[in-house]
Design a protein around this motif. Structure first.
Motif, PDB file in Angstrom:
ATOM      1  N   ALA A   1     -12.579 -28.372   4.784  1.00  0.00           N
ATOM      2  CA  ALA A   1     -11.845 -28.946   3.660  1.00  0.00           C
ATOM      3  C   ALA A   1     -11.169 -30.241   4.124  1.00  0.00           C
ATOM      4  O   ALA A   1     -10.660 -30.324   5.246  1.00  0.00           O
ATOM      5  N   THR A   2     -11.207 -31.263   3.279  1.00  0.00           N
ATOM      6  CA  THR A   2     -10.579 -32.540   3.617  1.00  0.00           C
ATOM      7  C   THR A   2      -9.657 -32.988   2.494  1.00  0.00           C
ATOM      8  O   THR A   2      -9.838 -32.609   1.332  1.00  0.00           O
ATOM      9  N   GLN A   3      -8.696 -33.764   2.886  1.00  0.00           N
ATOM     10  CA  GLN A   3      -7.799 -34.369   1.916  1.00  0.00           C
ATOM     11  C   GLN A   3      -7.587 -35.822   2.337  1.00  0.00           C
ATOM     12  O   GLN A   3      -7.307 -36.100   3.507  1.00  0.00           O
ATOM     13  N   ALA A   4      -7.774 -36.733   1.396  1.00  0.00           N
ATOM     14  CA  ALA A   4      -7.635 -38.161   1.686  1.00  0.00           C
ATOM     15  C   ALA A   4      -6.393 -38.714   0.993  1.00  0.00           C
ATOM     16  O   ALA A   4      -6.091 -38.357  -0.143  1.00  0.00           O
ATOM     17  N   ARG A   5      -5.695 -39.583   1.714  1.00  0.00           N
ATOM     18  CA  ARG A   5      -4.511 -40.241   1.176  1.00  0.00           C
ATOM     19  C   ARG A   5      -4.695 -41.750   1.338  1.00  0.00           C
ATOM     20  O   ARG A   5      -5.117 -42.225   2.407  1.00  0.00           O
ATOM     21  N   ASP A   6      -4.417 -42.496   0.285  1.00  0.00           N
ATOM     22  CA  ASP A   6      -4.579 -43.951   0.303  1.00  0.00           C
ATOM     23  C   ASP A   6      -3.771 -44.551   1.442  1.00  0.00           C
ATOM     24  O   ASP A   6      -2.600 -44.233   1.627  1.00  0.00           O
ATOM     25  N   ALA A   7      -4.439 -45.419   2.222  1.00  0.00           N
ATOM     26  CA  ALA A   7      -3.776 -46.081   3.345  1.00  0.00           C
ATOM     27  C   ALA A   7      -3.882 -47.601   3.235  1.00  0.00           C
ATOM     28  O   ALA A   7      -3.737 -48.309   4.224  1.00  0.00           O
ATOM     29  N   GLY A   8      -4.157 -48.100   2.031  1.00  0.00           N
ATOM     30  CA  GLY A   8      -4.206 -49.545   1.828  1.00  0.00           C
ATOM     31  C   GLY A   8      -5.610 -50.100   1.941  1.00  0.00           C
ATOM     32  O   GLY A   8      -6.576 -49.455   1.548  1.00  0.00           O
ATOM     33  N   GLN A   9      -5.690 -51.306   2.521  1.00  0.00           N
ATOM     34  CA  GLN A   9      -6.971 -51.992   2.629  1.00  0.00           C
ATOM     35  C   GLN A   9      -7.087 -52.681   3.973  1.00  0.00           C
ATOM     36  O   GLN A   9      -6.085 -53.023   4.608  1.00  0.00           O
ATOM     37  N   LEU A  10      -8.321 -52.904   4.363  1.00  0.00           N
ATOM     38  CA  LEU A  10      -8.644 -53.691   5.548  1.00  0.00           C
ATOM     39  C   LEU A  10      -9.588 -54.778   5.088  1.00  0.00           C
ATOM     40  O   LEU A  10     -10.744 -54.500   4.747  1.00  0.00           O
ATOM     41  N   ASP A  11      -9.078 -56.001   4.986  1.00  0.00           N
ATOM     42  CA  ASP A  11      -9.877 -57.131   4.514  1.00  0.00           C
ATOM     43  C   ASP A  11     -10.544 -56.827   3.177  1.00  0.00           C
ATOM     44  O   ASP A  11     -11.730 -57.100   2.968  1.00  0.00           O
ATOM     45  N   GLY A  12      -9.810 -56.199   2.264  1.00  0.00           N
ATOM     46  CA  GLY A  12     -10.308 -55.911   0.927  1.00  0.00           C
ATOM     47  C   GLY A  12     -11.096 -54.613   0.812  1.00  0.00           C
ATOM     48  O   GLY A  12     -11.540 -54.245  -0.269  1.00  0.00           O
ATOM     49  N   ILE A  13     -11.274 -53.919   1.914  1.00  0.00           N
ATOM     50  CA  ILE A  13     -12.004 -52.651   1.914  1.00  0.00           C
ATOM     51  C   ILE A  13     -10.994 -51.514   1.809  1.00  0.00           C
ATOM     52  O   ILE A  13     -10.065 -51.439   2.619  1.00  0.00           O
TER      53      ILE A  13
ATOM     54  N   VAL B   1      -8.503 -44.928   3.699  1.00  0.00           N
ATOM     55  CA  VAL B   1      -7.765 -43.687   3.491  1.00  0.00           C
ATOM     56  C   VAL B   1      -7.421 -43.069   4.840  1.00  0.00           C
ATOM     57  O   VAL B   1      -8.058 -43.354   5.852  1.00  0.00           O
ATOM     58  N   GLN B   2      -6.390 -42.250   4.828  1.00  0.00           N
ATOM     59  CA  GLN B   2      -6.090 -41.388   5.969  1.00  0.00           C
ATOM     60  C   GLN B   2      -6.575 -40.011   5.572  1.00  0.00           C
ATOM     61  O   GLN B   2      -6.254 -39.519   4.493  1.00  0.00           O
ATOM     62  N   GLN B   3      -7.358 -39.397   6.434  1.00  0.00           N
ATOM     63  CA  GLN B   3      -7.967 -38.123   6.099  1.00  0.00           C
ATOM     64  C   GLN B   3      -7.408 -37.027   6.995  1.00  0.00           C
ATOM     65  O   GLN B   3      -7.297 -37.199   8.201  1.00  0.00           O
ATOM     66  N   THR B   4      -7.074 -35.905   6.372  1.00  0.00           N
ATOM     67  CA  THR B   4      -6.650 -34.729   7.124  1.00  0.00           C
ATOM     68  C   THR B   4      -7.651 -33.611   6.854  1.00  0.00           C
ATOM     69  O   THR B   4      -8.274 -33.560   5.792  1.00  0.00           O
ATOM     70  N   TYR B   5      -7.778 -32.744   7.827  1.00  0.00           N
ATOM     71  CA  TYR B   5      -8.744 -31.663   7.742  1.00  0.00           C
ATOM     72  C   TYR B   5      -8.036 -30.333   7.573  1.00  0.00           C
ATOM     73  O   TYR B   5      -6.977 -30.107   8.135  1.00  0.00           O
ATOM     74  N   GLY B   6      -8.660 -29.460   6.806  1.00  0.00           N
ATOM     75  CA  GLY B   6      -8.096 -28.146   6.545  1.00  0.00           C
ATOM     76  C   GLY B   6      -8.972 -27.046   7.106  1.00  0.00           C
ATOM     77  O   GLY B   6      -9.592 -27.186   8.158  1.00  0.00           O
ATOM     78  N   ASP B   7      -9.071 -25.969   6.359  1.00  0.00           N
ATOM     79  CA  ASP B   7      -9.799 -24.784   6.789  1.00  0.00           C
ATOM     80  C   ASP B   7     -11.310 -24.954   6.649  1.00  0.00           C
ATOM     81  O   ASP B   7     -11.786 -25.742   5.839  1.00  0.00           O
ATOM     82  N   VAL B   8     -12.035 -24.169   7.418  1.00  0.00           N
ATOM     83  CA  VAL B   8     -13.488 -24.111   7.301  1.00  0.00           C
ATOM     84  C   VAL B   8     -13.829 -23.276   6.079  1.00  0.00           C
ATOM     85  O   VAL B   8     -13.256 -22.213   5.851  1.00  0.00           O
TER      86      VAL B   8
END
Length: 116
Positions: free
Chosen positions: A35-47, A50-57
Motif C-alpha cells: 500500500a502506498t500513500q503520496a503527498r504533494d511535495a511541490g515541483q522540480l523544474d515544473g515536474i 510527491v513524497q511517498q510512504t509505504y504501508g502494509d503488504v
C-alpha cells in the motif's frame, strides 16, 4: 515433495537453473502489492513531485506447507521490514544473478532472494 511456486507479480518470472535450463513461472492472477500513500511535495523544474510512504503488504496469502510465493523486490522489502517470512522470495536482479539481453533488459535471473 516439490515446492509449489506461486507468482504473485503481474508478469512471468524466468529462472535460469544451474544446468542452463529455464523455468518460466507464470503469474497466478493474484498480485501482492505494498500500500502506498503520496503527498504533494511541490515541483522540480515544473515536474510534479510527491513524497511517498509505504504501508502494509496486500494480497500475500498466509503461509501454506509446500508453497513458496514469488513477489516483487518492493514487496520483499516490506515483508522483511515486518519481520520476514521464509516462504516469500523475489527474483535476484543483482548484476551477478540477472541475465540480460543485448538491450540490457533482464530476461531471467539465476537465483531468488528470501524475505528473512
Amino acid at each position: 515433495m516439490m515446492t509449489k511456486l506461486v507468482n504473485l507479480t503481474p508478469h512471468a518470472i524466468r529462472l535460469q537453473l544451474p544446468d542452463g535450463t529455464a523455468l518460466d513461472i507464470q503469474p497466478s492472477g493474484q498480485v501482492a502489492r505494498v500500500a502506498t500513500q503520496a503527498r504533494d511535495a511541490g515541483q522540480l523544474d515544473g515536474i510534479p513531485v510527491v513524497q511517498q510512504t509505504y504501508g502494509d503488504v496486500q494480497g500475500l496469502p498466509d503461509p501454506q506447507d509446500g508453497v513458496a510465493y514469488l513477489v516483487s523486490g518492493l514487496v520483499l522489502s516490506a515483508v522483511k521490514a515486518a519481520g520476514g517470512r521464509s516462504d516469500v522470495y523475489a527474483p535476484d536482479t543483482s548484476p551477478d544473478s540477472a541475465v540480460r539481453d543485448d538491450g540490457g533488459r533482464i530476461v531471467a535471473v539465476r537465483r531468488l532472494v528470501q524475505a528473512l
